[in-house]
Structures are given as C-alpha cells and as structure tokens.
Design a protein around this motif. Structure first.
Motif, PDB file in Angstrom:
ATOM      1  N   ASP A 180      27.420  69.668  84.227  1.00  0.00           N
ATOM      2  CA  ASP A 180      26.311  70.193  85.011  1.00  0.00           C
ATOM      3  C   ASP A 180      25.498  71.185  84.188  1.00  0.00           C
ATOM      4  OD1 ASP A 180      26.909  69.261  87.959  1.00  0.00           O
ATOM      5  OD2 ASP A 180      28.825  69.920  87.121  1.00  0.00           O
ATOM      6  N   VAL A 181      24.181  71.160  84.405  1.00  0.00           N
ATOM      7  CA  VAL A 181      23.287  72.098  83.727  1.00  0.00           C
ATOM      8  C   VAL A 181      22.311  72.688  84.741  1.00  0.00           C
ATOM      9  CG1 VAL A 181      21.674  72.484  81.831  1.00  0.00           C
ATOM     10  CG2 VAL A 181      23.369  70.645  81.649  1.00  0.00           C
ATOM     11  N   HIS A 182      22.208  74.004  84.730  1.00  0.00           N
ATOM     12  CA  HIS A 182      21.183  74.705  85.496  1.00  0.00           C
ATOM     13  C   HIS A 182      20.155  75.220  84.507  1.00  0.00           C
ATOM     14  CE1 HIS A 182      19.918  78.579  87.810  1.00  0.00           C
ATOM     15  NE2 HIS A 182      19.026  77.615  87.969  1.00  0.00           N
ATOM     16  N   PHE A 183      18.970  74.651  84.529  1.00  0.00           N
ATOM     17  CA  PHE A 183      17.884  75.088  83.656  1.00  0.00           C
ATOM     18  C   PHE A 183      17.185  76.255  84.350  1.00  0.00           C
ATOM     19  CE2 PHE A 183      18.630  70.608  82.689  1.00  0.00           C
ATOM     20  CZ  PHE A 183      18.831  70.678  81.317  1.00  0.00           C
ATOM     21  N   ASP A 184      17.552  77.456  83.937  1.00  0.00           N
ATOM     22  CA  ASP A 184      17.131  78.653  84.667  1.00  0.00           C
ATOM     23  C   ASP A 184      15.807  79.231  84.180  1.00  0.00           C
ATOM     24  OD1 ASP A 184      18.283  79.361  82.272  1.00  0.00           O
ATOM     25  OD2 ASP A 184      19.639  80.866  83.093  1.00  0.00           O
ATOM     26  N   VAL A 185      15.154  78.563  83.244  1.00  0.00           N
ATOM     27  CA  VAL A 185      13.815  78.951  82.808  1.00  0.00           C
ATOM     28  C   VAL A 185      12.834  77.902  83.334  1.00  0.00           C
ATOM     29  CG1 VAL A 185      12.322  79.398  80.831  1.00  0.00           C
ATOM     30  CG2 VAL A 185      14.737  80.044  80.744  1.00  0.00           C
ATOM     31  N   PRO A 186      11.789  78.309  84.049  1.00  0.00           N
ATOM     32  CA  PRO A 186      10.836  77.332  84.592  1.00  0.00           C
ATOM     33  C   PRO A 186      10.081  76.599  83.488  1.00  0.00           C
ATOM     34  CG  PRO A 186      10.570  79.493  85.621  1.00  0.00           C
ATOM     35  CD  PRO A 186      11.445  79.690  84.432  1.00  0.00           C
ATOM     36  N   LEU A 187       9.557  75.429  83.821  1.00  0.00           N
ATOM     37  CA  LEU A 187       8.679  74.730  82.890  1.00  0.00           C
ATOM     38  C   LEU A 187       7.468  74.216  83.643  1.00  0.00           C
ATOM     39  CD1 LEU A 187       9.610  71.061  82.199  1.00  0.00           C
ATOM     40  CD2 LEU A 187      11.138  72.432  83.615  1.00  0.00           C
ATOM     41  N   TYR A 188       6.364  74.114  82.928  1.00  0.00           N
ATOM     42  CA  TYR A 188       5.142  73.539  83.486  1.00  0.00           C
ATOM     43  C   TYR A 188       5.038  72.090  83.047  1.00  0.00           C
ATOM     44  CZ  TYR A 188       2.863  77.416  85.801  1.00  0.00           C
ATOM     45  OH  TYR A 188       2.546  78.398  86.690  1.00  0.00           O
ATOM     46  N   ARG A 189       4.767  71.241  84.014  1.00  0.00           N
ATOM     47  CA  ARG A 189       4.646  69.813  83.744  1.00  0.00           C
ATOM     48  C   ARG A 189       3.395  69.299  84.433  1.00  0.00           C
ATOM     49  NH1 ARG A 189       5.942  65.634  80.376  1.00  0.00           N
ATOM     50  NH2 ARG A 189       6.031  63.675  81.525  1.00  0.00           N
ATOM     51  N   LYS A 190       2.377  68.965  83.651  1.00  0.00           N
ATOM     52  CA  LYS A 190       1.114  68.471  84.193  1.00  0.00           C
ATOM     53  C   LYS A 190       0.574  69.401  85.276  1.00  0.00           C
ATOM     54  CE  LYS A 190       1.093  64.836  81.581  1.00  0.00           C
ATOM     55  NZ  LYS A 190       0.118  64.715  80.468  1.00  0.00           N
ATOM     56  N   LYS A 215       2.126  71.647  87.087  1.00  0.00           N
ATOM     57  CA  LYS A 215       3.027  72.059  88.160  1.00  0.00           C
ATOM     58  C   LYS A 215       4.273  72.697  87.562  1.00  0.00           C
ATOM     59  CE  LYS A 215       1.599  68.686  91.653  1.00  0.00           C
ATOM     60  NZ  LYS A 215       2.035  67.614  92.583  1.00  0.00           N
ATOM     61  N   GLU A 216       4.739  73.749  88.224  1.00  0.00           N
ATOM     62  CA  GLU A 216       5.908  74.484  87.750  1.00  0.00           C
ATOM     63  C   GLU A 216       7.165  73.909  88.378  1.00  0.00           C
ATOM     64  OE1 GLU A 216       7.378  79.119  87.280  1.00  0.00           O
ATOM     65  OE2 GLU A 216       6.118  78.545  88.986  1.00  0.00           O
ATOM     66  N   HIS A 228      20.334  65.318  90.797  1.00  0.00           N
ATOM     67  CA  HIS A 228      19.367  66.313  90.335  1.00  0.00           C
ATOM     68  C   HIS A 228      18.766  67.044  91.517  1.00  0.00           C
ATOM     69  CE1 HIS A 228      16.545  63.045  91.364  1.00  0.00           C
ATOM     70  NE2 HIS A 228      15.629  64.001  91.504  1.00  0.00           N
ATOM     71  N   SER A 229      18.265  68.235  91.245  1.00  0.00           N
ATOM     72  CA  SER A 229      17.571  69.017  92.265  1.00  0.00           C
ATOM     73  C   SER A 229      16.687  70.034  91.558  1.00  0.00           C
ATOM     74  CB  SER A 229      18.561  69.738  93.191  1.00  0.00           C
ATOM     75  OG  SER A 229      19.311  70.707  92.462  1.00  0.00           O
ATOM     76  N   ALA A 230      15.790  70.630  92.309  1.00  0.00           N
ATOM     77  CA  ALA A 230      14.969  71.717  91.795  1.00  0.00           C
ATOM     78  C   ALA A 230      14.573  72.596  92.963  1.00  0.00           C
ATOM     79  CB  ALA A 230      13.725  71.196  91.077  1.00  0.00           C
ATOM     80  N   GLU A 231      14.464  73.889  92.702  1.00  0.00           N
ATOM     81  CA  GLU A 231      14.083  74.828  93.750  1.00  0.00           C
ATOM     82  C   GLU A 231      12.600  74.729  94.073  1.00  0.00           C
ATOM     83  OE1 GLU A 231      15.360  78.555  92.171  1.00  0.00           O
ATOM     84  OE2 GLU A 231      17.455  77.903  91.982  1.00  0.00           O
ATOM     85  N   ARG A 232      11.823  74.222  93.132  1.00  0.00           N
ATOM     86  CA  ARG A 232      10.385  74.074  93.331  1.00  0.00           C
ATOM     87  C   ARG A 232       9.905  72.824  92.597  1.00  0.00           C
ATOM     88  NH1 ARG A 232       5.701  78.422  91.467  1.00  0.00           N
ATOM     89  NH2 ARG A 232       3.961  77.468  92.589  1.00  0.00           N
ATOM     90  N   ASN A 233       9.089  72.025  93.292  1.00  0.00           N
ATOM     91  CA  ASN A 233       8.515  70.791  92.741  1.00  0.00           C
ATOM     92  C   ASN A 233       9.582  69.803  92.281  1.00  0.00           C
ATOM     93  OD1 ASN A 233       5.696  71.231  93.137  1.00  0.00           O
ATOM     94  ND2 ASN A 233       5.706  72.674  91.422  1.00  0.00           N
ATOM     95  N   GLU A 234      10.560  69.597  93.147  1.00  0.00           N
ATOM     96  CA  GLU A 234      11.600  68.619  92.845  1.00  0.00           C
ATOM     97  C   GLU A 234      11.014  67.212  92.678  1.00  0.00           C
ATOM     98  OE1 GLU A 234      15.464  66.728  95.091  1.00  0.00           O
ATOM     99  OE2 GLU A 234      15.231  68.923  95.148  1.00  0.00           O
TER     100      GLU A 234
END
Length: 362
Positions: free
Chosen positions: A226-236, A238-239, A255-261
């Motif tokens: 399991d990996v938690h990517f704790d730094v946000p990224l911008y993709r096109k 959207k964060e 998979h999951s995301a707290e924002r823009n899953e």
C-alpha cells in the motif's frame, strides 16, 4: 532580457541536449515563455542548429479537446512526421493559468493520450529536455511572489550538475545490482518491489531540468503493498489529493483519493499498463527546499520518493525483464522526511529523509 534566461538556454543546449551543428530542434513552449524561446533561438543559431518553434497553448488545446469526440481522436501523422525528422526536443512549462484544462473530462484526456502515444514514443527516443519557465501562473500555484519564484527556478536550473551527478552516484551504486526495495512511511505506506536486472539512471539535469533524482523501473509484476501519496499533484488543472494505491502482483487492485478521485480513476483506466508502476524515483536535490505543486521540482526534493503509474522508460528496463508500456506516466510523491525508511535488500539506506552517505544519518 534577464541574463539568467540566456544562461538557462545555454544549459539546455550545451548540457541537457548537447546540440551540435546541423541538428534539427523542435521547441515547444507557451507564449509566457517566449523570452526563453528567443534565447534558445540565439544559442541554437550560435551552434549552427535549426529550430522549429511550436506555441504550446493550453487554451487552444482545451478548445480542441472539448470540441472533439473522444472516440474520434487519431494520431496526428503530420506531427509524427515532424518528430521523426527531429534530432532533439525542448519543452518548457510556463502557462499563465495552470487550471486551463480543468473542465476537460478524464475520459477525453485518456483518449487523447492514447492517440498521441506514437508521438510521445518518438520523442522519448530522441534527445529531449523538459524544463520550466518562471511564469506568473506557476508562481501563484507555488504561493510565491514572481521575483521569489524566478530566483527559485533559476537557482535550481543553474546548479553545479557535475557535483550533483557525483552526489547521486552514491545512490545509483546502492541500487544497481540490488534485488528488492522496500518503502515505509507512516502507518499507510509499506510497499516492496523487485528491481532485479533493471538499470538505475542518474538524472543530473538532462531530460529534466532541473534534475536531481535517481530512478529505475520495478519488475512489472513484483510490486506488493500500500502507498499513501501524501503530497498533492496537479493533473490537467485538477488537484489530486490524498491518493492511495494498493498493489497485488504488480497491478493496482484498489485506489482512492480524498479529492478528485475521478481524475485518478481516469488515469488508471487509460490502458492496461496504467495500472502498473513504471518508475521508482528517489529525490536527491537539496537545492529544492520547498513544495511548489510542480512535479518537475517536487519529485527532486531530497526527502521524497515518487512512483509513476504507467510507462517505464526503456533505458531503465533490463533485457531479460518485461517493460511496462502505457500512454500514461503519472508521478506521485511520498514525503519521506518523518517516520520513513528506504530499505535496499534489507539494509536501511535512508531514514527520515537522510541518506546513509549523508551527515546526520542515524
């Protein structure tokens, strides 16, 4: 023109792409980076190379993507022909609005990426450099004044790359010939992968400017955990925040995301290869001392690890291993500054952001 722009252009031409007389060079950058394009034309003229300049407009790209039917995208044969004839490519980021394409659907972006894959593959097979021009849009994203961001970018670009290469070579030596890497951070990241038979690349400002990482490819079906990517990224535009991936037998099974899953889902559904890791990168550039929400810089920080779902770079994959192929290559970052370790074949080589060969390692 700021003299640092000319220096930036010279580093690109002489260090990153090693342009020679007679080379055909494609320059692609937005209008906000025109000063860098002008400086590049001057330097290329001095070197006897021939440039072609493409205006990379996010507004124009958005208009096209929103107007077109996602099922109708085709590989642009005329652009592919240009890339086939080119010897080197210089691409700069620097748009005025980093959210320009935020209202293009993930499905449309994925379809377009699939259509453009032959063009991307052609570019990656040549000499190329991706860099950053300090535009107002990226300064705002970083939460910095224009002047502070200019200093940040040009200080990173004009690093002593020979010294940086030697510093990173210590990590290359640890990874080359290794079998297994384990990444642990906090309570949510614990992932292992084999790198046996693959190659470790020392990135010191060539393909990426700034550089400052070492990277390799995991053996395709070896990633577990399991990996938690704790730094946000911008993709096109959207964060994606708080992305989490679970791997079994190399593939993303949850998979999951707290924002823009939905954006993360769109990436993973681009093609079969988008659910495998194509890269493990370890940041080693101590001159980049803050997050700016720009992957070109953030992934190079010395207390970070990044993993990219999607395409693996050909020069990282050993001849006896299968290369993961995808139209995507999306880097995501884990902050390794606290409660974190990197292990190589069971030996800790980094603890809480400090490498075993650096002062302060415990």
């Amino acid at each position: 023109m700021d003299p640092r722009i000319r220096t930036h252009a010279e580093v690109i031409v002489d260090h990153s792409t090693r342009i020679e007389s007679g080379d055909n060079v494609v320059i692609s950058m937005p209008a906000a980076a025109e000063d860098l394009a002008v400086a590049l034309h001057e330097v290329l003229g001095d070197r006897g190379a021939t440039p072609v300049y493409l205006n990379n407009s996010e507004r124009a790209a958005r208009a096209y993507l929103r107007a077109n039917d996602a099922e109708a995208f085709e590989t642009p044969s005329h652009q592919l022909a240009l890339f086939e004839e080119a010897d080197a490519f210089v691409i700069a980021r620097g748009g005025e609005n980093v959210s320009e394409q935020s209202d293009v659907t993930p499905e449309t972006n994925a379809a377009y990426r699939r259509a453009m894959r032959p063009v991307l593959d052609e570019r990656l097979g040549k000499r190329w450099c991706l860099t950053q021009f300090p535009s107002s849009g990226h300064a705002q994203l970083a939460g910095m004044s224009s002047e502070a961001y200019e200093n940040f970018v040009w200080d990173a670009v004009t690093l002593d790359w020979d010294e940086q290469r030697d510093h990173q070579a210590q990590m290359v030596e640890l990874l080359d010939g290794a079998d297994e890497v384990r990444i642990e951070s906090g309570d949510e990241t614990d992932v292992t992968m084999s790198v046996a038979g693959n190659h470790t690349i020392n990135d010191y400002g060539e393909h990426n400017l700034p550089g400052g990482e070492v990277f390799t490819a995991p053996v395709k079906e070896s990633v577990e955990g399991d990996v938690h990517f704790d730094v946000p990224l911008y993709r096109k535009g959207k964060e994606i925040e708080g992305a989490r991936l679970r791997f079994e037998n190399g593939t993303v099974v949850g998979h999951s995301a707290e924002r823009n899953e939905d954006v993360l889902t769109g990436i993973l559904e681009t093609d079969e290869g988008a659910r495998y890791l194509g890269e493990l990168g370890i940041g080693m550039n101590r001159s980049i001392d803050r997050f700016t929400y720009n992957m070109l810089f953030d992934e190079k920080m010395g207390d970070t690890v990044h993993m990219a779902v999607g395409n693996a770079y050909a020069d990282t994959v050993g001849e006896d291993n299968e290369r993961n192929e995808s139209a995507e290559h999306v880097d995501m970052i884990v902050d390794m500054s606290e409660d974190s370790v990197i292990e190589v074949d069971g030996e800790v080589v980094q603890r809480n952001g400090t490498f075993v060969f650096e002062e302060g390692f415990e």
